[in-house]
Design a protein around this motif. Structure first.
Motif, PDB file in Angstrom:
ATOM      1  N   VAL A   1       0.856  -1.184   0.000  1.00 11.60           N
ATOM      2  CA  VAL A   1       0.000   0.000   0.000  1.00 11.60           C
ATOM      3  C   VAL A   1       0.892   1.233   0.000  1.00 11.60           C
ATOM      4  O   VAL A   1       1.742   1.399   0.886  1.00 11.60           O
ATOM      5  N   MET A   2       0.676   2.117  -0.990  1.00 11.02           N
ATOM      6  CA  MET A   2       1.490   3.322  -1.119  1.00 11.02           C
ATOM      7  C   MET A   2       0.584   4.548  -1.176  1.00 11.02           C
ATOM      8  O   MET A   2      -0.509   4.494  -1.741  1.00 11.02           O
ATOM      9  N   LEU A   3       1.089   5.651  -0.652  1.00 12.35           N
ATOM     10  CA  LEU A   3       0.344   6.905  -0.661  1.00 12.35           C
ATOM     11  C   LEU A   3       1.144   7.989  -1.363  1.00 12.35           C
ATOM     12  O   LEU A   3       2.375   7.950  -1.369  1.00 12.35           O
ATOM     13  N   PRO A   4       0.454   8.991  -1.930  1.00 18.86           N
ATOM     14  CA  PRO A   4       1.155  10.010  -2.719  1.00 18.86           C
ATOM     15  C   PRO A   4       2.134  10.835  -1.892  1.00 18.86           C
ATOM     16  O   PRO A   4       1.949  11.048  -0.683  1.00 18.86           O
ATOM     17  N   ALA A   5       3.153  11.326  -2.603  1.00 20.30           N
ATOM     18  CA  ALA A   5       4.145  12.201  -1.974  1.00 20.30           C
ATOM     19  C   ALA A   5       3.547  13.590  -1.747  1.00 20.30           C
ATOM     20  O   ALA A   5       2.558  13.977  -2.370  1.00 20.30           O
ATOM     21  N   THR A   6       4.184  14.339  -0.865  1.00 16.93           N
ATOM     22  CA  THR A   6       3.778  15.726  -0.623  1.00 16.93           C
ATOM     23  C   THR A   6       4.683  16.719  -1.341  1.00 16.93           C
ATOM     24  O   THR A   6       4.370  17.911  -1.398  1.00 16.93           O
ATOM     25  N   ASP A   7       5.814  16.216  -1.888  1.00 15.72           N
ATOM     26  CA  ASP A   7       6.813  17.121  -2.452  1.00 15.72           C
ATOM     27  C   ASP A   7       6.978  17.004  -3.966  1.00 15.72           C
ATOM     28  O   ASP A   7       7.678  17.804  -4.571  1.00 15.72           O
ATOM     29  N   ARG A   8       6.356  16.023  -4.620  1.00 14.74           N
ATOM     30  CA  ARG A   8       6.479  15.888  -6.076  1.00 14.74           C
ATOM     31  C   ARG A   8       5.297  15.104  -6.641  1.00 14.74           C
ATOM     32  O   ARG A   8       4.709  14.272  -5.959  1.00 14.74           O
ATOM     33  N   ASN A   9       5.016  15.366  -7.909  1.00 11.38           N
ATOM     34  CA  ASN A   9       3.908  14.707  -8.593  1.00 11.38           C
ATOM     35  C   ASN A   9       4.283  13.297  -9.029  1.00 11.38           C
ATOM     36  O   ASN A   9       5.459  13.006  -9.285  1.00 11.38           O
ATOM     37  N   ASN A  10       3.263  12.453  -9.106  1.00 11.21           N
ATOM     38  CA  ASN A  10       3.413  11.087  -9.616  1.00 11.21           C
ATOM     39  C   ASN A  10       4.509  10.315  -8.875  1.00 11.21           C
ATOM     40  O   ASN A  10       5.305   9.597  -9.469  1.00 11.21           O
ATOM     41  N   TYR A  11       4.535  10.500  -7.579  1.00 11.84           N
ATOM     42  CA  TYR A  11       5.514   9.783  -6.751  1.00 11.84           C
ATOM     43  C   TYR A  11       4.807   9.299  -5.493  1.00 11.84           C
ATOM     44  O   TYR A  11       4.000  10.022  -4.896  1.00 11.84           O
ATOM     45  N   TYR A  12       5.141   8.060  -5.068  1.00 11.86           N
ATOM     46  CA  TYR A  12       4.441   7.443  -3.951  1.00 11.86           C
ATOM     47  C   TYR A  12       5.444   6.881  -2.930  1.00 11.86           C
ATOM     48  O   TYR A  12       6.539   6.432  -3.294  1.00 11.86           O
ATOM     49  N   TYR A  13       5.030   6.897  -1.662  1.00 12.11           N
ATOM     50  CA  TYR A  13       5.822   6.308  -0.586  1.00 12.11           C
ATOM     51  C   TYR A  13       5.066   5.129   0.015  1.00 12.11           C
ATOM     52  O   TYR A  13       3.825   5.143   0.126  1.00 12.11           O
ATOM     53  N   ASP A  14       5.826   4.121   0.450  1.00 10.77           N
ATOM     54  CA  ASP A  14       5.210   2.969   1.104  1.00 10.77           C
ATOM     55  C   ASP A  14       4.557   3.373   2.423  1.00 10.77           C
ATOM     56  O   ASP A  14       5.136   4.131   3.219  1.00 10.77           O
ATOM     57  N   LEU A  15       3.347   2.858   2.644  1.00 10.51           N
ATOM     58  CA  LEU A  15       2.692   3.003   3.938  1.00 10.51           C
ATOM     59  C   LEU A  15       2.731   1.683   4.695  1.00 10.51           C
ATOM     60  O   LEU A  15       2.966   1.653   5.903  1.00 10.51           O
ATOM     61  N   ALA A  16       2.507   0.558   3.956  1.00  4.57           N
ATOM     62  CA  ALA A  16       2.502  -0.753   4.609  1.00  4.57           C
ATOM     63  C   ALA A  16       2.674  -1.850   3.580  1.00  4.57           C
ATOM     64  O   ALA A  16       2.306  -1.685   2.404  1.00  4.57           O
ATOM     65  N   THR A  17       3.236  -2.961   4.042  1.00  7.09           N
ATOM     66  CA  THR A  17       3.284  -4.182   3.226  1.00  7.09           C
ATOM     67  C   THR A  17       2.830  -5.335   4.104  1.00  7.09           C
ATOM     68  O   THR A  17       3.095  -5.355   5.314  1.00  7.09           O
ATOM     69  N   PHE A  18       2.141  -6.302   3.482  1.00  2.66           N
ATOM     70  CA  PHE A  18       1.673  -7.443   4.245  1.00  2.66           C
ATOM     71  C   PHE A  18       1.427  -8.616   3.306  1.00  2.66           C
ATOM     72  O   PHE A  18       1.431  -8.465   2.077  1.00  2.66           O
ATOM     73  N   GLU A  19       1.221  -9.794   3.880  1.00  3.33           N
ATOM     74  CA  GLU A  19       1.004 -11.016   3.099  1.00  3.33           C
ATOM     75  C   GLU A  19      -0.394 -11.556   3.389  1.00  3.33           C
ATOM     76  O   GLU A  19      -0.846 -11.567   4.535  1.00  3.33           O
ATOM     77  N   VAL A  20      -1.047 -11.985   2.321  1.00  2.00           N
ATOM     78  CA  VAL A  20      -2.403 -12.515   2.431  1.00  2.00           C
ATOM     79  C   VAL A  20      -2.442 -13.931   1.875  1.00  2.00           C
ATOM     80  O   VAL A  20      -1.858 -14.213   0.823  1.00  2.00           O
ATOM     81  N   ILE A  21      -3.142 -14.808   2.589  1.00  5.26           N
ATOM     82  CA  ILE A  21      -3.363 -16.172   2.103  1.00  5.26           C
ATOM     83  C   ILE A  21      -4.838 -16.280   1.720  1.00  5.26           C
ATOM     84  O   ILE A  21      -5.720 -16.204   2.591  1.00  5.26           O
ATOM     85  N   ASN A  22      -5.097 -16.440   0.421  1.00  2.00           N
ATOM     86  CA  ASN A  22      -6.469 -16.619  -0.038  1.00  2.00           C
ATOM     87  C   ASN A  22      -6.784 -18.110  -0.057  1.00  2.00           C
ATOM     88  O   ASN A  22      -6.107 -18.886  -0.742  1.00  2.00           O
ATOM     89  N   VAL A  23      -7.826 -18.525   0.663  1.00  2.00           N
ATOM     90  CA  VAL A  23      -8.144 -19.962   0.758  1.00  2.00           C
ATOM     91  C   VAL A  23      -9.114 -20.402  -0.334  1.00  2.00           C
ATOM     92  O   VAL A  23      -9.327 -21.596  -0.525  1.00  2.00           O
ATOM     93  N   HIS A  24      -9.703 -19.438  -1.060  1.00  2.00           N
ATOM     94  CA  HIS A  24     -10.718 -19.785  -2.064  1.00  2.00           C
ATOM     95  C   HIS A  24     -10.051 -20.033  -3.426  1.00  2.00           C
ATOM     96  O   HIS A  24      -9.223 -19.252  -3.865  1.00  2.00           O
TER      97      HIS A  24
END
Length: 571
Positions: free
Chosen positions: A151-174
């Motif tokens: 999950v990334m959110l936009p930068a405050t200092d430049r256009n079209n640039y994103y910083y990481d907010l979080a990373t995680f792992e998901v196990i889909n059972v379906h």
């Protein structure tokens, strides 16, 4: 009386039986739906149970956010763990306190399968940030398995640039594979929506019908389609009319997965497109197709080719060309016809298809026998003054293979020679009714053309040639120049089942010779020459003098060459 009563009772019995039967079907249908709902609930409960068991095994750990959360006051309201299990769907949501400091208006979520690593193993979601919140339900394109989510959110200092907010792992059972249709910021800014597609992974055969709408186009009225498979790639601009578009996208590259990209115009730069959304289409057909090559004039003149959609097609003798012209395009109103050029080896033919109400639809003959033809679609040069030649510009080209085994180049109708028209056939029968053989038929046609058509001196001097000049027009006007004599004689000959071809070259009695056309007809296995124009009379003091002579029917070739220079066969 008893019979009437019995009949009445019987009819009532039938009605009641019928009503009972319908009610029974409805009850069965309701029962099926109940069973189906019950089965789905059972399946759902089964996978929900698996989720609980899996999460109990994992001993869920709280999700940690990056330091960027402090700069913009961001939190993830869901999910809450580093690694966890889900049943088919995951909601990602969050809150941003300092939304007004962000340079972009979307949260970027990247989903990657950890089980299959290939070009299709990543899916991007751009979630609108509205009133400081974002939320999206996502699904899992590879079905059951492990996924890494960023999950990334936009930068405050430049256009079209994103910083990481979080990373995680998901196990889909379906096990169900579900690829969402997602839109980039460029697509969302343009309000791009695909109307007839509800999944990013589609089954199709040979082509995919793509329909949609796009509202915010400022500098252009087109979007772009890109088709990719392995190392193959094809791009094509398609028109947008009143915010709507529809196009049958060819799946050129045979059986297997095709990537279809829809691109929208870049608002900041002319003649540039940005990716809007991506679909994956599993083509069930083994058919390999060749992309049509489009030229710049295709867009400049507003041409929209509907048939064919691809090259390397196969047909027998005839081939349909169909399309329309954007009424608002440059020179659309002046474009009254299109030219179709076919070429096989060294042989070429030019056909004309009229344009009516900005549409064209016609068939051409592949007259030179079996094999591969190069076909080009062309628009005419719009002229301000008359000329004795036609110029045209290519808008598209493709190949077609003809499986008809007969070479009928000199018998089939062609440009200016509508030899299968009922009026031509009827006239040919009348002219040749007393003829005993093909030579007599050819002579009768020569005589008729020379005696009944006057030479149009004004047309020759003023270059009043028109794209629709043909044998029927010559019959109607009873006048014409050399090509009109040749068109009429050629049409009557072919209608009489005599091979005939139009010859172009130069003719004159002195050193200076003018452009000229005449006929060669195949009689008793040999080609004979006839020039019905010169057989009709001569021009003196800019006036036509009608004086029939038969000298130019099957003339002595040595004498004929003194006044006529043969150059080309015209089809």
């Amino acid at each position: 009386m008893n019979v009437k009563k019995l009949l009445t009772i019987t009819i009532l019995s039938l009605v009641l039986t019928s009503a009972c039967s319908n009610g029974s079907k409805t009850q069965m249908s309701d029962k099926k739906e109940t069973i189906q709902v019950s089965t789905e609930k059972t399946e759902l409960a089964k996978y929900d149970k698996l989720v609980k068991e899996k999460n109990n095994e994992l001993k869920l750990e709280p999700l940690e956010l990056t330091n960027y959360k402090d700069k913009i006051g961001a939190t993830l309201t869901n999910p809450k763990y580093k690694k966890f299990a889900v049943n088919k769907e995951l909601t990602i949501s969050g809150v941003i306190e300092k939304e007004n400091q962000l340079k972009e208006r979307y949260a970027w979520v990247k989903v990657s399968s950890l089980d299959i690593i290939d070009s299709n193993s990543v899916q991007d979601y751009y979630i609108p940030i509205e009133n400081g919140t974002f939320k999206e339900d996502i699904h899992f394109y590879n079905g059951k398995g492990n996924y890494f989510i960023r999950v990334m959110l936009p930068a405050t200092d430049r256009n079209n640039y994103y910083y990481d907010l979080a990373t995680f792992e998901v196990i889909n059972v379906h096990p169900e594979k579900q690829r969402d249709v997602t839109y980039t910021p460029y697509a969302q800014d343009a309000n791009l929506v695909l109307k007839n597609v509800d999944s990013g992974l589609i089954e199709a055969s040979e082509h995919l019908n793509l329909q949609g709408k796009v509202k915010n186009l400022e500098k252009t009225t087109t979007i772009m389609i890109e088709v990719k498979k392995d190392m193959e790639n094809w791009k094509h601009e398609i028109p947008v009319k009143n915010g709507q578009f529809s196009y049958d996208v060819p799946l050129f590259y045979g059986k297997g997965l095709h990537q279809i990209n829809v691109l929208v115009p870049d608002k900041m730069k002319d003649n540039r497109y940005q990716y809007g959304t991506t679909l994956f289409v599993n083509n069930r057909s083994n058919k390999q197709m060749t992309p049509i090559e489009f030229y710049r004039t295709y867009d400049e003149r507003g041409i929209q080719l509907e048939t064919p959609r691809f090259g390397n097609d196969v047909t027998k003798l005839t081939y349909q060309i169909k399309g329309k012209i954007d009424p608002d395009a440059n020179l659309a109103k002046e474009t009254t016809h299109i030219y179709i050029k076919t070429k096989k080896d060294q042989d070429e033919a030019l056909d004309i298809i009229p344009v009516k109400n900005f549409t064209f639809d016609g068939s051409i003959y592949l007259r030179f026998g079996p094999g591969e033809y190069e076909v080009s679609v062309n628009v005419p040069e719009i002229r301000e003054k008359n000329t004795n030649y036609f110029r045209y510009f290519s808008v598209a080209s493709f190949s077609v293979t003809n499986h008809d085994q007969n070479d009928q180049r000199d018998l089939l109708p062609s440009r200016g020679i509508p030899s299968k028209h009922s009026k031509i056939i009827k006239l040919a029968k009348e002219i040749t009714k007393d003829s005993k053989n093909d030579r007599e038929k050819a002579k009768a046609i020569y005589d008729f053309t020379s005696k009944n058509i006057s030479y149009d001196v004004q047309k020759f001097k003023n270059n009043e040639f028109e794209w629709d000049d043909n044998a029927l027009k010559t019959l109607r006007l009873k006048t014409g120049v050399c090509q009109d004599y040749a068109y009429l004689a050629g049409a009557l000959l072919r209608a009489s089942n005599i091979e005939a071809r139009v010859i172009s070259g130069k003719a004159g009695t002195g050193l200076l010779k003018n452009n000229h056309a005449w006929i060669e007809a195949k009689v008793n296995g040999k080609w004979l020459t006839m020039d019905p124009t010169w057989g009709a009379g001569y021009v003196q003091n800019d006036q036509f003098v009608a004086k029939y002579n038969e000298q130019y029917f099957d003339p002595n070739e040595q004498e004929f060459r003194k006044t006529h220079i043969r150059e080309n066969i015209e089809y």
